[in-house]
Design a protein around this motif. Sequence first.
Motif, short mmCIF file in Angstrom:
data_model
loop_
_atom_site.label_atom_id
_atom_site.label_comp_id
_atom_site.label_asym_id
_atom_site.label_seq_id
_atom_site.Cartn_x
_atom_site.Cartn_y
_atom_site.Cartn_z
N ARG A 103 0.71 -1.12 0.08
CA ARG A 103 0.03 0.05 0.03
C ARG A 103 0.73 1.27 0.01
NH1 ARG A 103 -5.48 0.80 3.70
NH2 ARG A 103 -5.92 3.01 3.03
N VAL A 104 1.95 1.16 0.17
CA VAL A 104 2.92 2.21 0.40
C VAL A 104 3.59 2.66 -0.98
CG1 VAL A 104 5.13 3.01 1.45
CG2 VAL A 104 3.68 1.54 2.86
N GLY A 105 3.54 3.99 -1.28
CA GLY A 105 4.19 4.27 -2.60
C GLY A 105 5.18 5.57 -2.18
N LEU A 106 6.41 5.23 -2.51
CA LEU A 106 7.47 6.09 -2.17
C LEU A 106 8.12 6.88 -3.35
CD1 LEU A 106 9.41 3.84 0.53
CD2 LEU A 106 7.70 5.81 0.86
N GLN A 107 8.34 8.11 -3.06
CA GLN A 107 8.92 8.93 -4.46
C GLN A 107 10.11 9.28 -3.90
OE1 GLN A 107 4.73 10.60 -4.54
NE2 GLN A 107 5.16 10.74 -6.50
N LEU A 108 11.19 9.76 -4.81
CA LEU A 108 12.30 10.57 -4.34
C LEU A 108 12.28 12.11 -4.43
CD1 LEU A 108 15.48 10.05 -3.50
CD2 LEU A 108 15.87 10.37 -6.03
N GLU A 109 11.25 12.27 -5.34
CA GLU A 109 10.81 13.65 -5.43
C GLU A 109 9.36 14.06 -5.31
OE1 GLU A 109 12.16 15.01 -9.31
OE2 GLU A 109 14.27 14.73 -8.98
N HIS A 110 8.98 15.33 -4.98
CA HIS A 110 7.53 15.53 -4.65
C HIS A 110 6.62 14.91 -5.98
CE1 HIS A 110 4.00 17.87 -4.37
NE2 HIS A 110 3.88 17.53 -2.93
N ASN A 111 7.05 15.23 -7.13
CA ASN A 111 6.16 14.82 -8.17
C ASN A 111 6.83 13.89 -9.28
OD1 ASN A 111 4.23 16.81 -7.56
ND2 ASN A 111 5.21 18.27 -8.50
N GLY A 112 7.62 13.08 -8.42
CA GLY A 112 8.52 12.18 -9.22
C GLY A 112 7.68 10.73 -9.34
N PRO A 113 8.32 9.90 -10.07
CA PRO A 113 7.67 8.46 -10.33
C PRO A 113 7.97 7.60 -8.92
CG PRO A 113 9.80 8.45 -11.43
CD PRO A 113 9.46 10.00 -10.81
N PHE A 114 6.81 6.64 -8.78
CA PHE A 114 7.12 5.86 -7.81
C PHE A 114 8.17 4.98 -7.92
CE2 PHE A 114 2.44 6.83 -7.38
CZ PHE A 114 2.41 7.14 -6.11
N LEU A 115 9.08 4.69 -6.90
CA LEU A 115 10.13 3.99 -7.05
C LEU A 115 9.92 2.43 -6.87
CD1 LEU A 115 12.38 6.12 -4.51
CD2 LEU A 115 12.42 6.11 -7.14
N LYS A 116 10.59 1.63 -7.64
CA LYS A 116 10.30 0.11 -7.64
C LYS A 116 11.06 -0.45 -6.23
CE LYS A 116 10.31 -0.51 -12.74
NZ LYS A 116 11.11 -1.20 -13.79
#
Length: 325
Positions: A103-116
Amino acid sequence: MLKRQNPSTPEHRRDLAADGGALSMSHNDSRSFFSLSQLVLSAGRIKPSPALKHSKITYFEVEIVDVQSKKQICIVDKVPPASTLLDVKHKFHKACPQWYPSRVGLQLEHNGPFLKDSVSIQSLAVSSIVTLYFTDLGQQVGWTTFFLTEYTGPLLIYLLFYVRLSTIYDQVESRKSFRHPVVHLACFCHCLHYIRHLLETLFVHKFSEGHTPLKNMIKGCAFYWGFTSWIAYYINHPRYTPPSFGHKQVSYAALAFLMCEAGNHFINVALAHQTNSGNRTCFPSPTYNPFTWLFLLVSCPNYTYEVHDFLLLICKGLGLGLVSQ
């Protein structure tokens, strides 16, 4: 006058003995040094003793920040460099049990893509503190659960219409009416189609490790289940009339339907065994199997066969006339 010393006197003999001992000791020292030098040369170059390396593991701290409010949710500390993003999600789940890893989506930037999940923390780190933005992806389901639910529904729904439940059709008309053979053939083809889908989901398809939101499964089920209900209601209706062009239409449509089913299966098998060249996925090429020749025209012929399956099922079962009034 000085007396000449007699060589045979005891003093002279003592001096000679002392000189001889000095010469003997000097000779022995020379031999010892020569032996030591030969030993050093035979041993080769003297290697310095290796210095003890004090291996110090550098741990990272991962700061989880809410993507909307920009507030810090928690800090995951003591994260080894070899850890992946999935490991961080598991530690985050221990700190916040309401958010499980899928359920957790993590991004390196605010509007960046979700990391694998396979991304390593070391590849993201610029310093010892890594800041990641958190997004709640909502309720998630696995891909296997998604497709099993999507395909099991139409199989059961069609059978409910096929047995003509009293809650769907009038029981008096159901007892009096004669079922045309095409009704049984349509039931067989429809069940064959979804049984094939279920078996391929379990034994052929290779799903990714990811998940999909629950709302996507609800949308897919609404389409498949609703479309099946629409077809099954008219084909199994007590007032159902056979196709307009009779036996030829049913026979040709049934034969084409079976060919599309076979083609769909062979394409799914080929896609399941596709090869990866580096980071790029290589689509299968046509083989001696004629069902794979559609790869010359489209990238995923399984959808081409799927669309024709439904069109042929409608053509075979419904024809131009549906229910006589």
